[in-house]
Design a protein around this motif. Sequence first.
Motif, PDB file in Angstrom:
ATOM      1  N   PRO A 178       8.019  13.847 -34.867  1.00 37.54           N
ATOM      2  CA  PRO A 178       7.538  15.301 -34.950  1.00 37.54           C
ATOM      3  C   PRO A 178       5.825  15.485 -35.350  1.00 37.54           C
ATOM      4  CG  PRO A 178       9.555  15.268 -36.174  1.00 37.54           C
ATOM      5  CD  PRO A 178       9.178  13.703 -35.601  1.00 37.54           C
ATOM      6  N   ASP A 179       5.388  14.501 -36.124  1.00 39.43           N
ATOM      7  CA  ASP A 179       4.204  14.542 -36.519  1.00 39.43           C
ATOM      8  C   ASP A 179       3.115  13.628 -35.667  1.00 39.43           C
ATOM      9  OD1 ASP A 179       4.753  15.940 -38.752  1.00 39.43           O
ATOM     10  OD2 ASP A 179       5.316  14.379 -40.006  1.00 39.43           O
ATOM     11  N   LEU A 180       3.590  13.218 -34.413  1.00 42.43           N
ATOM     12  CA  LEU A 180       2.741  12.605 -33.603  1.00 42.43           C
ATOM     13  C   LEU A 180       1.430  13.291 -33.404  1.00 42.43           C
ATOM     14  CD1 LEU A 180       3.402  10.316 -30.969  1.00 42.43           C
ATOM     15  CD2 LEU A 180       2.611  12.560 -29.954  1.00 42.43           C
ATOM     16  N   ASN A 181       0.386  12.521 -32.982  1.00 39.26           N
ATOM     17  CA  ASN A 181      -0.812  13.279 -32.388  1.00 39.26           C
ATOM     18  C   ASN A 181      -1.034  12.133 -31.267  1.00 39.26           C
ATOM     19  OD1 ASN A 181      -1.488  15.459 -33.993  1.00 39.26           O
ATOM     20  ND2 ASN A 181      -2.009  14.107 -35.665  1.00 39.26           N
ATOM     21  N   LEU A 182      -1.820  12.905 -30.388  1.00 39.09           N
ATOM     22  CA  LEU A 182      -2.636  12.113 -29.269  1.00 39.09           C
ATOM     23  C   LEU A 182      -3.830  12.159 -29.280  1.00 39.09           C
ATOM     24  CD1 LEU A 182      -0.080  13.979 -28.260  1.00 39.09           C
ATOM     25  CD2 LEU A 182      -0.447  12.996 -26.081  1.00 39.09           C
ATOM     26  N   TYR A 183      -4.642  10.645 -29.093  1.00 39.71           N
ATOM     27  CA  TYR A 183      -5.910  10.664 -29.470  1.00 39.71           C
ATOM     28  C   TYR A 183      -6.675  10.061 -28.274  1.00 39.71           C
ATOM     29  CZ  TYR A 183      -4.605  10.796 -34.595  1.00 39.71           C
ATOM     30  OH  TYR A 183      -4.092  10.992 -35.523  1.00 39.71           O
ATOM     31  N   SER A 184      -7.900  10.598 -28.150  1.00 43.09           N
ATOM     32  CA  SER A 184      -8.687  10.042 -26.818  1.00 43.09           C
ATOM     33  C   SER A 184     -10.123  10.292 -27.215  1.00 43.09           C
ATOM     34  CB  SER A 184      -8.501  10.895 -25.584  1.00 43.09           C
ATOM     35  OG  SER A 184      -8.643  12.145 -25.688  1.00 43.09           O
ATOM     36  N   ILE A 185     -11.249   9.934 -26.188  1.00 42.06           N
ATOM     37  CA  ILE A 185     -12.387  10.227 -26.377  1.00 42.06           C
ATOM     38  C   ILE A 185     -12.904  11.196 -25.560  1.00 42.06           C
ATOM     39  CG2 ILE A 185     -14.640   8.988 -26.223  1.00 42.06           C
ATOM     40  CD1 ILE A 185     -13.074   7.725 -28.532  1.00 42.06           C
ATOM     41  N   GLY A 186     -13.522  12.308 -26.500  1.00 39.69           N
ATOM     42  CA  GLY A 186     -13.973  13.446 -25.484  1.00 39.69           C
ATOM     43  C   GLY A 186     -15.080  13.147 -24.891  1.00 39.69           C
ATOM     44  N   LYS A 187     -15.423  14.311 -24.033  1.00 37.81           N
ATOM     45  CA  LYS A 187     -16.680  13.788 -23.135  1.00 37.81           C
ATOM     46  C   LYS A 187     -18.004  13.780 -23.924  1.00 37.81           C
ATOM     47  CE  LYS A 187     -14.657  17.132 -19.564  1.00 37.81           C
ATOM     48  NZ  LYS A 187     -14.916  18.294 -18.722  1.00 37.81           N
ATOM     49  N   SER A 188     -18.285  14.294 -25.158  1.00 41.26           N
ATOM     50  CA  SER A 188     -19.319  13.964 -26.019  1.00 41.26           C
ATOM     51  C   SER A 188     -19.164  12.775 -26.566  1.00 41.26           C
ATOM     52  CB  SER A 188     -19.425  15.057 -26.790  1.00 41.26           C
ATOM     53  OG  SER A 188     -19.848  16.179 -25.907  1.00 41.26           O
ATOM     54  N   GLY A 189     -18.118  11.669 -26.454  1.00 37.65           N
ATOM     55  CA  GLY A 189     -18.018  10.423 -27.218  1.00 37.65           C
ATOM     56  C   GLY A 189     -17.299  10.613 -28.302  1.00 37.65           C
ATOM     57  N   GLU A 190     -16.812  12.031 -28.758  1.00 37.86           N
ATOM     58  CA  GLU A 190     -16.263  12.078 -30.241  1.00 37.86           C
ATOM     59  C   GLU A 190     -14.643  11.917 -30.036  1.00 37.86           C
ATOM     60  OE1 GLU A 190     -15.066  15.737 -27.937  1.00 37.86           O
ATOM     61  OE2 GLU A 190     -16.808  14.449 -27.802  1.00 37.86           O
ATOM     62  N   VAL A 191     -14.010  11.430 -31.082  1.00 43.76           N
ATOM     63  CA  VAL A 191     -12.507  11.291 -30.990  1.00 43.76           C
ATOM     64  C   VAL A 191     -11.822  12.686 -30.893  1.00 43.76           C
ATOM     65  CG1 VAL A 191     -10.530  10.623 -32.501  1.00 43.76           C
ATOM     66  CG2 VAL A 191     -12.478   9.276 -32.277  1.00 43.76           C
ATOM     67  N   SER A 192     -10.933  12.894 -29.970  1.00 43.07           N
ATOM     68  CA  SER A 192     -10.376  14.005 -29.680  1.00 43.07           C
ATOM     69  C   SER A 192      -8.669  13.929 -30.192  1.00 43.07           C
ATOM     70  CB  SER A 192     -10.372  14.418 -28.038  1.00 43.07           C
ATOM     71  OG  SER A 192      -9.638  15.511 -27.966  1.00 43.07           O
ATOM     72  N   VAL A 193      -8.322  14.937 -30.878  1.00 37.90           N
ATOM     73  CA  VAL A 193      -6.984  14.766 -31.305  1.00 37.90           C
ATOM     74  C   VAL A 193      -6.224  16.136 -30.764  1.00 37.90           C
ATOM     75  CG1 VAL A 193      -5.535  15.012 -33.370  1.00 37.90           C
ATOM     76  CG2 VAL A 193      -7.843  13.922 -33.385  1.00 37.90           C
ATOM     77  N   TRP A 194      -4.944  15.801 -30.119  1.00 42.45           N
ATOM     78  CA  TRP A 194      -4.190  16.639 -29.685  1.00 42.45           C
ATOM     79  C   TRP A 194      -2.846  16.415 -30.153  1.00 42.45           C
ATOM     80  CZ3 TRP A 194      -3.070  16.264 -23.685  1.00 42.45           C
ATOM     81  CH2 TRP A 194      -2.306  17.499 -23.066  1.00 42.45           C
ATOM     82  N   SER A 195      -2.403  17.613 -30.711  1.00 38.00           N
ATOM     83  CA  SER A 195      -1.050  17.429 -31.507  1.00 38.00           C
ATOM     84  C   SER A 195       0.224  17.319 -30.639  1.00 38.00           C
ATOM     85  CB  SER A 195      -0.693  18.571 -32.382  1.00 38.00           C
ATOM     86  OG  SER A 195      -0.215  19.845 -31.393  1.00 38.00           O
ATOM     87  N   GLY A 196       1.072  16.581 -30.903  1.00 37.37           N
ATOM     88  CA  GLY A 196       2.346  16.273 -30.055  1.00 37.37           C
ATOM     89  C   GLY A 196       2.991  17.650 -29.865  1.00 37.37           C
ATOM     90  N   LYS A 197       2.849  18.576 -30.792  1.00 33.75           N
ATOM     91  CA  LYS A 197       3.723  19.687 -30.865  1.00 33.75           C
ATOM     92  C   LYS A 197       2.978  20.701 -29.279  1.00 33.75           C
ATOM     93  CE  LYS A 197       5.347  19.714 -35.213  1.00 33.75           C
ATOM     94  NZ  LYS A 197       5.375  20.054 -36.649  1.00 33.75           N
ATOM     95  N   ALA A 198       1.711  20.414 -29.396  1.00 35.13           N
ATOM     96  CA  ALA A 198       0.946  21.276 -28.497  1.00 35.13           C
ATOM     97  C   ALA A 198       1.276  20.849 -27.116  1.00 35.13           C
ATOM     98  CB  ALA A 198      -0.616  21.301 -28.798  1.00 35.13           C
ATOM     99  N   TYR A 199       1.068  19.427 -27.187  1.00 32.36           N
ATOM    100  CA  TYR A 199       1.531  18.594 -25.954  1.00 32.36           C
ATOM    101  C   TYR A 199       2.873  19.019 -25.204  1.00 32.36           C
ATOM    102  CZ  TYR A 199       2.104  14.601 -22.617  1.00 32.36           C
ATOM    103  OH  TYR A 199       2.154  13.955 -21.654  1.00 32.36           O
TER     104      TYR A 199
END
Length: 141
Positions: free
Chosen positions: A51-72
């Motif tokens: 339930p607390d999972l997050n998804l991580y990637s690198i955004g267009k500007s090179g920053e760490v992007s965090v997307w909540s699992g609930k939103a996904y």
Amino acid sequence: MKKLIIVFVFLGGIFQVNAQSDIELISQTLMDYIEGSTEGQPERLKTAFHPDLNLYSIGKSGEVSVWSGKAYIADTKEGKPTGEAGKIISIDFEHNAAVAKVEISHPKSKSTYVDYFMLLKTEGKWIIIHKMYTKRTSNKI
């Protein structure tokens, strides 16, 4: 001596079955993720994700992007397949911890994404606790 050999072979067989069973259980969790997201099955995603999972990637500007699992999961539309295809590339585990690599292909955009997962085994079930992903830039698997 024969009894010792028979017991050794028997115990060796048990070890092999347990190892295979964990690979199968991890694979099932990964397939719940793959098919849940590509086939529009948010309830399957819920069974695969902590339930607390997050998804991580690198955004267009090179920053760490965090997307909540609930939103996904909320973005996954029930009964609306995406047309994507996924496959498991690798699984490595020890006792109750695992890492896995999955490839998701987007036929329309001709893009391929690589997902890296961390999983933990709790109460006999493997669950995805962490996901990182990136776009594939080479043919390397």
